[in-house]
Design a protein around this motif. Structure first.
Motif, PDB file in Angstrom:
ATOM      1  N   PRO A  33       0.834  -1.207   0.000  1.00 45.63           N
ATOM      2  CA  PRO A  33       0.000   0.000   0.000  1.00 45.63           C
ATOM      3  C   PRO A  33       0.869   1.258   0.000  1.00 45.63           C
ATOM      4  N   MET A  34       0.377   2.287  -0.665  1.00 42.43           N
ATOM      5  CA  MET A  34       1.099   3.562  -0.733  1.00 42.43           C
ATOM      6  C   MET A  34       0.128   4.701  -0.521  1.00 42.43           C
ATOM      7  N   ALA A  35       0.608   5.764   0.086  1.00 45.72           N
ATOM      8  CA  ALA A  35      -0.198   6.961   0.294  1.00 45.72           C
ATOM      9  C   ALA A  35       0.742   8.159   0.363  1.00 45.72           C
ATOM     10  N   SER A  36       0.176   9.333   0.240  1.00 49.24           N
ATOM     11  CA  SER A  36       0.972  10.544   0.409  1.00 49.24           C
ATOM     12  C   SER A  36       0.399  11.329   1.579  1.00 49.24           C
ATOM     13  N   GLY A  37       1.253  12.081   2.224  1.00 50.23           N
ATOM     14  CA  GLY A  37       0.850  12.859   3.383  1.00 50.23           C
ATOM     15  C   GLY A  37       2.079  13.362   4.119  1.00 50.23           C
ATOM     16  N   PRO A  38       1.889  13.884   5.316  1.00 49.63           N
ATOM     17  CA  PRO A  38       3.014  14.515   6.018  1.00 49.63           C
ATOM     18  C   PRO A  38       4.127  13.553   6.413  1.00 49.63           C
ATOM     19  N   ILE A  39       3.791  12.336   6.783  1.00 47.11           N
ATOM     20  CA  ILE A  39       4.833  11.375   7.164  1.00 47.11           C
ATOM     21  C   ILE A  39       5.605  10.932   5.928  1.00 47.11           C
ATOM     22  N   ASN A  40       4.909  10.699   4.833  1.00 53.12           N
ATOM     23  CA  ASN A  40       5.568  10.357   3.574  1.00 53.12           C
ATOM     24  C   ASN A  40       6.548  11.457   3.182  1.00 53.12           C
ATOM     25  N   GLN A  41       6.126  12.698   3.271  1.00 59.27           N
ATOM     26  CA  GLN A  41       6.990  13.813   2.885  1.00 59.27           C
ATOM     27  C   GLN A  41       8.218  13.909   3.781  1.00 59.27           C
ATOM     28  N   ALA A  42       8.017  13.746   5.092  1.00 62.99           N
ATOM     29  CA  ALA A  42       9.152  13.801   6.018  1.00 62.99           C
ATOM     30  C   ALA A  42      10.106  12.640   5.764  1.00 62.99           C
ATOM     31  N   CYS A  43       9.564  11.481   5.492  1.00 59.98           N
ATOM     32  CA  CYS A  43      10.381  10.307   5.196  1.00 59.98           C
ATOM     33  C   CYS A  43      11.217  10.544   3.941  1.00 59.98           C
ATOM     34  N   LEU A  44      10.582  11.035   2.889  1.00 61.51           N
ATOM     35  CA  LEU A  44      11.309  11.284   1.637  1.00 61.51           C
ATOM     36  C   LEU A  44      12.368  12.374   1.796  1.00 61.51           C
ATOM     37  N   ALA A  45      12.117  13.330   2.684  1.00 63.68           N
ATOM     38  CA  ALA A  45      13.066  14.420   2.908  1.00 63.68           C
ATOM     39  C   ALA A  45      14.204  14.026   3.844  1.00 63.68           C
ATOM     40  N   SER A  46      14.087  12.868   4.480  1.00 63.34           N
ATOM     41  CA  SER A  46      15.130  12.437   5.414  1.00 63.34           C
ATOM     42  C   SER A  46      16.416  12.153   4.645  1.00 63.34           C
ATOM     43  N   GLY A  57       5.828   5.689   1.224  1.00 68.66           N
ATOM     44  CA  GLY A  57       4.397   5.633   0.931  1.00 68.66           C
ATOM     45  C   GLY A  57       3.683   4.592   1.761  1.00 68.66           C
ATOM     46  N   CYS A  58       4.341   3.473   2.010  1.00 69.63           N
ATOM     47  CA  CYS A  58       3.754   2.420   2.839  1.00 69.63           C
ATOM     48  C   CYS A  58       3.626   2.883   4.284  1.00 69.63           C
ATOM     49  N   ILE A  59       4.658   3.532   4.788  1.00 71.49           N
ATOM     50  CA  ILE A  59       4.610   4.054   6.155  1.00 71.49           C
ATOM     51  C   ILE A  59       3.472   5.062   6.287  1.00 71.49           C
ATOM     52  N   GLN A  60       3.274   5.892   5.269  1.00 72.05           N
ATOM     53  CA  GLN A  60       2.165   6.851   5.296  1.00 72.05           C
ATOM     54  C   GLN A  60       0.831   6.124   5.280  1.00 72.05           C
ATOM     55  N   ALA A  61       0.711   5.065   4.491  1.00 72.99           N
ATOM     56  CA  ALA A  61      -0.537   4.292   4.459  1.00 72.99           C
ATOM     57  C   ALA A  61      -0.855   3.729   5.842  1.00 72.99           C
ATOM     58  N   ALA A  62       0.166   3.252   6.547  1.00 72.09           N
ATOM     59  CA  ALA A  62      -0.035   2.756   7.918  1.00 72.09           C
ATOM     60  C   ALA A  62      -0.477   3.893   8.825  1.00 72.09           C
TER      61      ALA A  62
END
Length: 115
Positions: A33-46, A57-62
């Motif tokens: 599963p994939m989603a976008s949102g604030p956690i996804n953005q922070a993860c990608l910016a890490s 995206g999976c972490i955001q879905a969770a």
């Protein structure tokens, strides 16, 4: 020991650790599963080398399945300040305890979905 486990979970989620375990399967995320949102953005910016669009995206879905929007925004702060997660976990505040219970459920779901 308990502190080390919690800190390890926090760093895993905050750092978007992992690897190429999402390659293969169907679709761009390999069926994860994939989603976008604030956690996804922070993860990608890490700055973690192992981060990936699929894992973030999976972490955001969770997160979408277990945390409210305000809880997600609060969890994003852990990416830049892991000590904040530790302070929240150890807090005696009822609101911090409720948040931490939700955050732990999120971490458990993310481990199941994204491993």
């Amino acid at each position: 020991m308990r502190q080390a486990i919690i800190l390890g979970l926090t760093l895993l989620l905050a750092g978007c650790g992992g690897g190429d375990r999402f390659r293969g399967g169907s679709g761009p995320s390999g069926g994860v599963p994939m989603a976008s949102g604030p956690i996804n953005q922070a993860c990608l910016a890490s700055d973690r080398k192992a981060r990936s669009r699929a894992l973030c995206g999976c972490i955001q879905a969770a997160a979408d399945q277990t945390l409210t929007g305000s809880q997600q925004r609060r969890a994003v702060a852990f990416y830049g300040n892991p000590q904040l997660a530790q302070d929240t976990r150890q807090s005696d505040s009822a609101s911090d305890e409720r948040f931490w219970a939700a955050y732990r459920a999120y971490g458990e779901r993310a481990e199941r979905l994204c491993s």
